[in-house]
Design a protein around this motif. Structure first.
Motif, PDB file in Angstrom:
ATOM      1  N   ARG A 157       1.096  -1.293   0.039  1.00 56.61           N
ATOM      2  CA  ARG A 157      -0.014   0.271  -0.030  1.00 56.61           C
ATOM      3  C   ARG A 157       0.958   1.174  -0.060  1.00 56.61           C
ATOM      4  NH1 ARG A 157      -5.385  -1.397   3.449  1.00 56.61           N
ATOM      5  NH2 ARG A 157      -5.498  -3.385   2.636  1.00 56.61           N
ATOM      6  N   ASP A 158       2.256   1.333  -0.039  1.00 54.88           N
ATOM      7  CA  ASP A 158       2.992   2.333  -0.293  1.00 54.88           C
ATOM      8  C   ASP A 158       3.103   2.828  -1.616  1.00 54.88           C
ATOM      9  OD1 ASP A 158       4.776   4.112   0.117  1.00 54.88           O
ATOM     10  OD2 ASP A 158       6.204   2.840   1.312  1.00 54.88           O
ATOM     11  N   VAL A 159       2.214   3.814  -1.802  1.00 56.64           N
ATOM     12  CA  VAL A 159       2.285   4.573  -3.185  1.00 56.64           C
ATOM     13  C   VAL A 159       3.816   5.150  -3.683  1.00 56.64           C
ATOM     14  CG1 VAL A 159       1.204   6.160  -4.598  1.00 56.64           C
ATOM     15  CG2 VAL A 159      -0.107   5.320  -2.744  1.00 56.64           C
ATOM     16  N   GLU A 160       4.496   5.661  -2.755  1.00 62.50           N
ATOM     17  CA  GLU A 160       5.725   6.108  -3.186  1.00 62.50           C
ATOM     18  C   GLU A 160       6.692   4.944  -3.645  1.00 62.50           C
ATOM     19  OE1 GLU A 160       7.892   8.533  -0.487  1.00 62.50           O
ATOM     20  OE2 GLU A 160       6.018   9.431   0.274  1.00 62.50           O
ATOM     21  N   PHE A 161       6.411   3.906  -2.958  1.00 66.05           N
ATOM     22  CA  PHE A 161       7.350   2.428  -3.375  1.00 66.05           C
ATOM     23  C   PHE A 161       7.130   2.189  -4.721  1.00 66.05           C
ATOM     24  CE2 PHE A 161       7.663  -1.970  -3.682  1.00 66.05           C
ATOM     25  CZ  PHE A 161       8.735  -2.367  -3.567  1.00 66.05           C
TER      26      PHE A 161
END
Length: 167
Positions: A5-9
């Motif tokens: 759920r880590d958009v930046e990743f």
């Protein structure tokens, strides 16, 4: 998985995958980027823009971070994604250069060193930001990242001087 759920990743992963795809496509000439914009080839402009982005964003991040800039998260995003886009632009230039026919193959010299340094910078920054390998001490990775950054600046200076026929 903690990254699901880590958009930046995922944005970083997409930029890295796009860099690989566009570099391969440029290398095998799926894209004809061998045209001039003004008196220079288009891919040279891409690499200059990418280098200029790194040359401005990286020291700005360092200085503003040390001066207590309040929006550190926004600054970190600019540093990460600005440098990933720079890597993409420089990769396209490098792929176009090494994909030239043998009789027009360039003298790689410092360009090769720069292109070895770039993925090391991206990887160390990616591993540090997203803490991919818990076994790597953050201070050790940070030292490596800063050292490679210094190497980038040193070699890009020599590369530019060679390109201008000063060295």
């Amino acid at each position: 998985m903690k990254y699901s759920r880590d958009v930046e990743f995922w944005v970083a992963v997409v930029i890295i995958l796009a860099t690989i795809l566009l570099s391969v496509a440029t290398y095998i000439r799926w894209f004809n980027l061998n045209f001039f914009v003004g008196s220079f080839r288009f891919t040279h402009w891409l690499s200059w823009i990418g280098t200029l982005l790194i040359a401005v964003v990286t020291p700005a991040y360092y200085v503003l971070k040390r001066r207590g800039f309040r929006k550190l998260k926004a600054l970190l995003k600019i540093h990460i994604f600005g440098n990933l886009i720079s890597f993409l632009l420089i990769s396209i230039h490098y792929a176009q250069q090494v994909g030239r026919p043998p009789r027009f193959f360039p003298d790689l010299s410092t360009g090769l060193v720069l292109y070895i340094v770039m993925p090391l910078l991206v990887a160390s920054g990616f591993f540090h930001r997203f803490q991919i390998f818990k076994s790597i001490k953050p201070h050790l990775n940070r030292f490596f990242h800063v050292s490679i950054t210094f190497t980038f600046y040193l070699v890009i200076g020599v590369h530019i001087l060679q390109g201008l026929n000063i060295l």
